[in-house]
Design an enzyme around this catalytic site. Structure first.
Site, PDB file in Angstrom:
ATOM      1  N   ASP A  72      52.912  72.027  31.148  1.00  0.00           N
ATOM      2  CA  ASP A  72      53.135  71.339  32.425  1.00  0.00           C
ATOM      3  C   ASP A  72      54.553  71.675  32.889  1.00  0.00           C
ATOM      4  OD1 ASP A  72      53.856  69.182  34.332  1.00  0.00           O
ATOM      5  OD2 ASP A  72      51.893  68.382  33.752  1.00  0.00           O
ATOM      6  N   SER A 138      53.845  76.268  52.655  1.00  0.00           N
ATOM      7  CA  SER A 138      52.607  76.256  53.439  1.00  0.00           C
ATOM      8  C   SER A 138      52.915  76.201  54.923  1.00  0.00           C
ATOM      9  CB  SER A 138      51.800  75.024  53.037  1.00  0.00           C
ATOM     10  OG  SER A 138      50.765  74.804  53.957  1.00  0.00           O
ATOM     11  N   ALA A 139      52.008  76.775  55.705  1.00  0.00           N
ATOM     12  CA  ALA A 139      52.130  76.694  57.160  1.00  0.00           C
ATOM     13  C   ALA A 139      51.997  75.263  57.649  1.00  0.00           C
ATOM     14  CB  ALA A 139      51.052  77.566  57.807  1.00  0.00           C
ATOM     15  N   THR A 140      51.556  74.373  56.770  1.00  0.00           N
ATOM     16  CA  THR A 140      51.443  72.968  57.151  1.00  0.00           C
ATOM     17  C   THR A 140      52.810  72.403  57.557  1.00  0.00           C
ATOM     18  OG1 THR A 140      50.394  70.880  56.515  1.00  0.00           O
ATOM     19  CG2 THR A 140      51.727  71.922  54.847  1.00  0.00           C
ATOM     20  N   TYR A 162      51.229  65.626  51.300  1.00  0.00           N
ATOM     21  CA  TYR A 162      51.265  66.973  50.728  1.00  0.00           C
ATOM     22  C   TYR A 162      52.308  67.827  51.466  1.00  0.00           C
ATOM     23  CZ  TYR A 162      49.977  71.885  50.182  1.00  0.00           C
ATOM     24  OH  TYR A 162      50.026  73.246  49.982  1.00  0.00           O
ATOM     25  N   LYS A 166      55.976  69.671  50.246  1.00  0.00           N
ATOM     26  CA  LYS A 166      56.323  71.093  50.417  1.00  0.00           C
ATOM     27  C   LYS A 166      57.641  71.235  51.174  1.00  0.00           C
ATOM     28  CE  LYS A 166      53.101  73.119  48.223  1.00  0.00           C
ATOM     29  NZ  LYS A 166      53.406  73.908  47.038  1.00  0.00           N
ATOM     30  N   TYR A 190      52.391  80.132  53.383  1.00  0.00           N
ATOM     31  CA  TYR A 190      51.061  80.747  53.471  1.00  0.00           C
ATOM     32  C   TYR A 190      50.295  80.117  54.611  1.00  0.00           C
ATOM     33  CZ  TYR A 190      52.087  81.115  48.415  1.00  0.00           C
ATOM     34  OH  TYR A 190      52.664  81.292  47.198  1.00  0.00           O
ATOM     35  N   PHE A 231      34.474  70.124  62.076  1.00  0.00           N
ATOM     36  CA  PHE A 231      35.330  68.996  62.435  1.00  0.00           C
ATOM     37  C   PHE A 231      35.928  69.191  63.829  1.00  0.00           C
ATOM     38  CE2 PHE A 231      36.238  68.694  57.609  1.00  0.00           C
ATOM     39  CZ  PHE A 231      35.123  67.895  57.408  1.00  0.00           C
ATOM     40  N   ASP A 330      44.418  67.277  61.681  1.00  0.00           N
ATOM     41  CA  ASP A 330      44.219  68.703  61.980  1.00  0.00           C
ATOM     42  C   ASP A 330      44.939  69.085  63.276  1.00  0.00           C
ATOM     43  OD1 ASP A 330      42.768  69.576  59.852  1.00  0.00           O
ATOM     44  OD2 ASP A 330      40.812  69.464  60.836  1.00  0.00           O
TER      45      ASP A 330
HETATM   46  P1  NAD Z   1      45.195  75.954  42.684  1.00  0.00           P
HETATM   47  O1  NAD Z   1      44.989  74.492  42.510  1.00  0.00           O
HETATM   48  O2  NAD Z   1      44.030  76.858  42.550  1.00  0.00           O
HETATM   49  O3  NAD Z   1      46.323  76.459  41.667  1.00  0.00           O
HETATM   50  C1  NAD Z   1      47.405  75.647  41.281  1.00  0.00           C
HETATM   51  C2  NAD Z   1      47.506  75.710  39.776  1.00  0.00           C
HETATM   52  O4  NAD Z   1      48.621  74.913  39.356  1.00  0.00           O
HETATM   53  C3  NAD Z   1      46.273  75.157  39.071  1.00  0.00           C
HETATM   54  O5  NAD Z   1      45.814  76.118  38.154  1.00  0.00           O
HETATM   55  C4  NAD Z   1      46.766  73.906  38.359  1.00  0.00           C
HETATM   56  O6  NAD Z   1      46.102  73.692  37.136  1.00  0.00           O
HETATM   57  C5  NAD Z   1      48.247  74.209  38.182  1.00  0.00           C
HETATM   58  N1  NAD Z   1      49.124  73.043  38.112  1.00  0.00           N
HETATM   59  C6  NAD Z   1      49.168  71.985  38.961  1.00  0.00           C
HETATM   60  N2  NAD Z   1      50.130  71.136  38.573  1.00  0.00           N
HETATM   61  C7  NAD Z   1      50.721  71.675  37.478  1.00  0.00           C
HETATM   62  C8  NAD Z   1      51.793  71.284  36.631  1.00  0.00           C
HETATM   63  N3  NAD Z   1      52.448  70.131  36.828  1.00  0.00           N
HETATM   64  N4  NAD Z   1      52.138  72.095  35.616  1.00  0.00           N
HETATM   65  C9  NAD Z   1      51.488  73.252  35.396  1.00  0.00           C
HETATM   66  N5  NAD Z   1      50.465  73.677  36.156  1.00  0.00           N
HETATM   67  C10 NAD Z   1      50.089  72.895  37.200  1.00  0.00           C
HETATM   68  O7  NAD Z   1      45.917  76.157  44.095  1.00  0.00           O
HETATM   69  P2  NAD Z   1      46.220  77.490  44.897  1.00  0.00           P
HETATM   70  O8  NAD Z   1      45.345  77.530  46.072  1.00  0.00           O
HETATM   71  O9  NAD Z   1      46.271  78.652  43.981  1.00  0.00           O
HETATM   72  O10 NAD Z   1      47.681  77.161  45.425  1.00  0.00           O
HETATM   73  C11 NAD Z   1      48.846  77.588  44.741  1.00  0.00           C
HETATM   74  C12 NAD Z   1      50.064  77.064  45.469  1.00  0.00           C
HETATM   75  O11 NAD Z   1      50.031  77.512  46.822  1.00  0.00           O
HETATM   76  C13 NAD Z   1      50.135  75.539  45.508  1.00  0.00           C
HETATM   77  O12 NAD Z   1      51.479  75.167  45.345  1.00  0.00           O
HETATM   78  C14 NAD Z   1      49.674  75.210  46.923  1.00  0.00           C
HETATM   79  O13 NAD Z   1      50.232  74.017  47.404  1.00  0.00           O
HETATM   80  C15 NAD Z   1      50.182  76.408  47.704  1.00  0.00           C
HETATM   81  N6  NAD Z   1      49.413  76.670  48.925  1.00  0.00           N
HETATM   82  C16 NAD Z   1      48.060  76.856  48.841  1.00  0.00           C
HETATM   83  C17 NAD Z   1      47.322  77.074  49.998  1.00  0.00           C
HETATM   84  C18 NAD Z   1      45.822  77.237  49.942  1.00  0.00           C
HETATM   85  O14 NAD Z   1      45.161  77.079  50.972  1.00  0.00           O
HETATM   86  N7  NAD Z   1      45.235  77.582  48.809  1.00  0.00           N
HETATM   87  C19 NAD Z   1      47.971  77.117  51.241  1.00  0.00           C
HETATM   88  C20 NAD Z   1      49.354  76.935  51.291  1.00  0.00           C
HETATM   89  C21 NAD Z   1      50.062  76.717  50.103  1.00  0.00           C
HETATM   90  N1  UDP Z   2      36.953  72.624  58.635  1.00  0.00           N
HETATM   91  C1  UDP Z   2      35.689  72.235  59.062  1.00  0.00           C
HETATM   92  N2  UDP Z   2      34.801  71.789  58.127  1.00  0.00           N
HETATM   93  C2  UDP Z   2      35.103  71.718  56.792  1.00  0.00           C
HETATM   94  C3  UDP Z   2      36.391  72.140  56.381  1.00  0.00           C
HETATM   95  C4  UDP Z   2      37.295  72.576  57.327  1.00  0.00           C
HETATM   96  O1  UDP Z   2      35.376  72.287  60.235  1.00  0.00           O
HETATM   97  O2  UDP Z   2      34.270  71.291  55.992  1.00  0.00           O
HETATM   98  C5  UDP Z   2      37.910  73.117  59.629  1.00  0.00           C
HETATM   99  C6  UDP Z   2      39.186  72.278  59.687  1.00  0.00           C
HETATM  100  O3  UDP Z   2      39.035  71.233  60.606  1.00  0.00           O
HETATM  101  C7  UDP Z   2      40.209  73.314  60.132  1.00  0.00           C
HETATM  102  C8  UDP Z   2      39.690  74.640  59.570  1.00  0.00           C
HETATM  103  O4  UDP Z   2      38.319  74.398  59.235  1.00  0.00           O
HETATM  104  O5  UDP Z   2      40.211  73.401  61.527  1.00  0.00           O
HETATM  105  C9  UDP Z   2      40.440  75.088  58.336  1.00  0.00           C
HETATM  106  O6  UDP Z   2      40.477  73.998  57.430  1.00  0.00           O
HETATM  107  P1  UDP Z   2      41.108  74.120  55.980  1.00  0.00           P
HETATM  108  O7  UDP Z   2      41.046  72.759  55.363  1.00  0.00           O
HETATM  109  O8  UDP Z   2      40.436  75.242  55.262  1.00  0.00           O
HETATM  110  O9  UDP Z   2      42.597  74.583  56.256  1.00  0.00           O
HETATM  111  P2  UDP Z   2      43.820  73.834  56.991  1.00  0.00           P
HETATM  112  O10 UDP Z   2      43.293  72.674  57.755  1.00  0.00           O
HETATM  113  O11 UDP Z   2      44.721  73.433  55.895  1.00  0.00           O
HETATM  114  O12 UDP Z   2      44.409  74.872  57.884  1.00  0.00           O
END
Ligand code: NAD
Ligand code: UDP
Length: 368
Positions: A72, A138-140, A162, A166, A190, A231, A330
Site C-alpha cells: 500500500d 484528471s481532466a475533471t 474525487y 486530484k 488524462y 445520461f 456531468d
Molecule cells: P485502476 O483502479 O484500474 O488502477 C489503480 C490501481 O491502484 C489499482 O490497481 C488499485 O489496486 C491500486 N491502488 C489503489 N489504492 C492504492 C494504495 N493505497 N496503494 C497501492 N495501490 C493502490 O484505475 P486506473 O483507471 O488505472 O487509474 C489510474 C490513475 O489514473 C488513478 O489515480 C486515477 O484517478 C487516474 N485517472 C484515471 C482516469 C480513468 O478514467 N481511468 C481518468 C483520469 C485519471
Molecule cells: N455516460 C452515460 N451512461 C453511462 C455512463 C456514462 O451516458 O452509463 C456518459 C456520461 O454522462 C458522460 C460520458 O458518458 O457524459 C462519459 O462518462 P464517463 O463516466 O465515462 O467519464 P467522465 O464523466 O468522467 O468524463
C-alpha cells in the site's frame, strides 16, 4: 530487447490497474526496468502474469527487469525499504481511488488514499533522494471549461470529492517540487482513457456496475447488462448527448514513457530499438525540469451517441439504450488541447475511436 547496463529503473504504483498495467508493458518494451507496486484493492494479481506474457521477449534474457511488491502506498516503511533496495530513477504514481460517485459517500477514504498515499510516497522518495515523479491527474480538474479545447492554463474548478483530491495533490506536488529545488514533477491530466491492449490480455476490469461509459457499453454488448442508460439528451451539443475526449489507453501509456524519458533527458533514440514499433519511438524533444502540467487527450470531442454508434458499427454488436436523466456533476462538453505534450514530448495520440472500440470489445470478449 536486452537490457543495457545503464538501463533506467522506474517504480510504478497502481501498476496492476488499468492504466498502470498498460504503462508497465510500454516501459518494458522501451527498455526500462520496472518495479511494480499495488495493494490490489481494485485489480488482480493475475495481471502480473499477463504483463509477463505480453512482454515475454523483453524478459527472457533478464527476468529481473520486472518485480512486483504487493504494498500500500500509504505504508511509508515498506516504500522506504523498497526505495532503499536499489536505485530508482523515477516514479509513476497511478495508485488511487477513482469513482466519482463513490467519492461522495467515501470522501474520507478518498482523501486518505489519494492525498495520504501521495504524501507518504513523496516522503519515502525524499528519504531515498528520488526526485522524479509523474502523477496521474484528471481532466475533471477543469470542471466545465469556459472555452474549448481546454488548455493547461485554464482555471481549475472541481465539483466532487474525487476531483478535489486530484487538485489538492496537484497543489501539494507543486509545492513539493519547488521546495525540493531540483525535483521534477509532471502532472498529467488524462481525458477519457478507454480501449485495451491489442493482445486482449489486459484491459479495464471494473468491479461491480461500471461507472464509466466504455466498460458499460461493452458489458451491454456482451449481454451482461440489458441496456445502456444515456445520461441526458438535452445538452447543448450537436446531438444532445455529452461530449468527451476518448483516448486509447496504449496511447496514454506511451505518453507516460515519453514523459519519463524527457525527465531523464534521454534523446529520441536512447530507448529505441529495431524491434520496437515505430509508433513507440517518439522521443522527447527537450528535457523536462521542475514542474510540468500536460493534457493527455486526442483533441477530438466525441458524443455519447457517436461512441455507441461507432461501437456498434465496428463490432457488429447491438447496444440497446435508454434515455435517462442527466447524471449529477456531468459537464456538457470537454476535450483537450493536447499541443503542449506534442511540443514537449513529440507525443500525440495516434489511435482512432474505431480501434478503441475494437480493442475494448476484444478484451470484454476474452473475459469468462
Ligand atoms: P485502476 O483502479 O484500474 O488502477 C489503480 C490501481 O491502484 C489499482 O490497481 C488499485 O489496486 C491500486 N491502488 C489503489 N489504492 C492504492 C494504495 N493505497 N496503494 C497501492 N495501490 C493502490 O484505475 P486506473 O483507471 O488505472 O487509474 C489510474 C490513475 O489514473 C488513478 O489515480 C486515477 O484517478 C487516474 N485517472 C484515471 C482516469 C480513468 O478514467 N481511468 C481518468 C483520469 C485519471
Ligand atoms: N455516460 C452515460 N451512461 C453511462 C455512463 C456514462 O451516458 O452509463 C456518459 C456520461 O454522462 C458522460 C460520458 O458518458 O457524459 C462519459 O462518462 P464517463 O463516466 O465515462 O467519464 P467522465 O464523466 O468522467 O468524463
Amino acid at each position: 530487447m536486452t537490457t543495457s547496463p545503464n538501463c533506467k529503473t522506474v517504480l510504478v504504483t497502481g501498476a496492476t490497474g488499468f492504466i498502470g498495467s498498460h504503462t508497465v508493458v510500454e516501459l518494458l518494451e522501451a527498455g526500462y526496468r520496472v518495479r511494480m507496486v499495488d495493494n490490489l484493492c481494485n485489480s488482480e494479481a493475475s495481471v502480473l502474469e499477463r504483463i509477463e506474457r505480453i512482454a515475454h521477449e523483453h524478459l527472457t534474457h533478464d527476468p529481473k527487469r520486472l518485480g512486483f511488491w504487493p504494498v500500500d502506498v500509504r505504508d511509508s516503511q515498506a516504500l522506504e525499504a523498497l526505495l532503499a533496495s536499489e536505485p530508482i530513477d523515477g516514479v509513476i504514481h497511478f495508485a488511487g481511488l477513482k469513482a466519482v460517485g463513490e467519492s461522495f459517500s467515501q470522501a474520507p477514504n478518498y482523501w486518505d488514499n489519494n492525498v495520504g498515499g501521495t504524501m507518504a510516497l513523496t516522503q519515502a522518495m525524499a528519504k531515498a533522494h528520488v526526485k522524479r515523479l509523474v502523477f496521474s491527474s484528471s481532466a475533471t480538474v477543469y470542471g466545465q471549461a469556459a472555452s474549448l479545447p481546454v488548455s493547461e492554463d485554464a482555471p481549475t474548478q472541481v465539483t466532487n470529492p474525487y476531483g478535489r483530491t486530484k487538485l489538492v495533490c496537484e497543489q501539494f506536488l507543486t509545492d513539493w517540487c519547488h521546495a525540493s529545488g531540483d525535483g521534477q514533477v509532471a502532472l498529467l491530466r488524462y481525458f477519457n482513457p478507454v480501449g485495451a491492449h491489442p493482445s486482449a490480455l489486459i484491459g479495464e476490469a471494473p468491479r461491480g456496475v461500471p461507472n464509466n461509459l466504455m466498460p458499460f457499453v461493452t458489458q451491454v454488448a456482451a449481454g451482461i447488462r440489458p441496456a445502456l442508460s444515456i445520461f441526458g439528451r438535452d445538452y447543448p451539443t450537436r446531438d444532445g448527448t455529452c461530449i468527451r475526449d476518448y483516448i486509447h489507453v496504449s496511447d496514454l501509456a506511451r505518453g507516460h514513457v515519453a514523459t519519463m524519458a524527457a525527465m531523464l533527458g534521454l534523446g529520441p533514440h536512447a530507448v529505441t530499438s529495431p524491434d520496437i514499433e515505430p509508433s513507440t519511438q517518439n522521443g522527447p524533444i527537450q528535457t523536462l525540469s521542475g514542474l510540468t502540467v500536460m493534457n493527455f487527450g486526442t483533441g477530438q470531442g466525441v458524443s455519447v451517441q457517436e461512441l455507441v454508434d461507432t461501437f456498434e458499427r465496428v463490432t457488429g454488436q447491438r447496444v440497446p439504450t435508454l434515455d435517462a436523466p442527466r447524471r449529477q456533476g456531468d459537464v456538457a462538453e470537454l476535450y483537450a488541447n493536447p499541443q503542449r505534450a506534442h511540443t514537449l514530448l513529440n507525443w500525440r495520440a495516434t489511435q482512432t475511436l474505431e480501434s478503441m472500440c475494437r480493442d475494448a470489445w476484444a478484451w470484454q470478449s476474452s473475459l469468462p
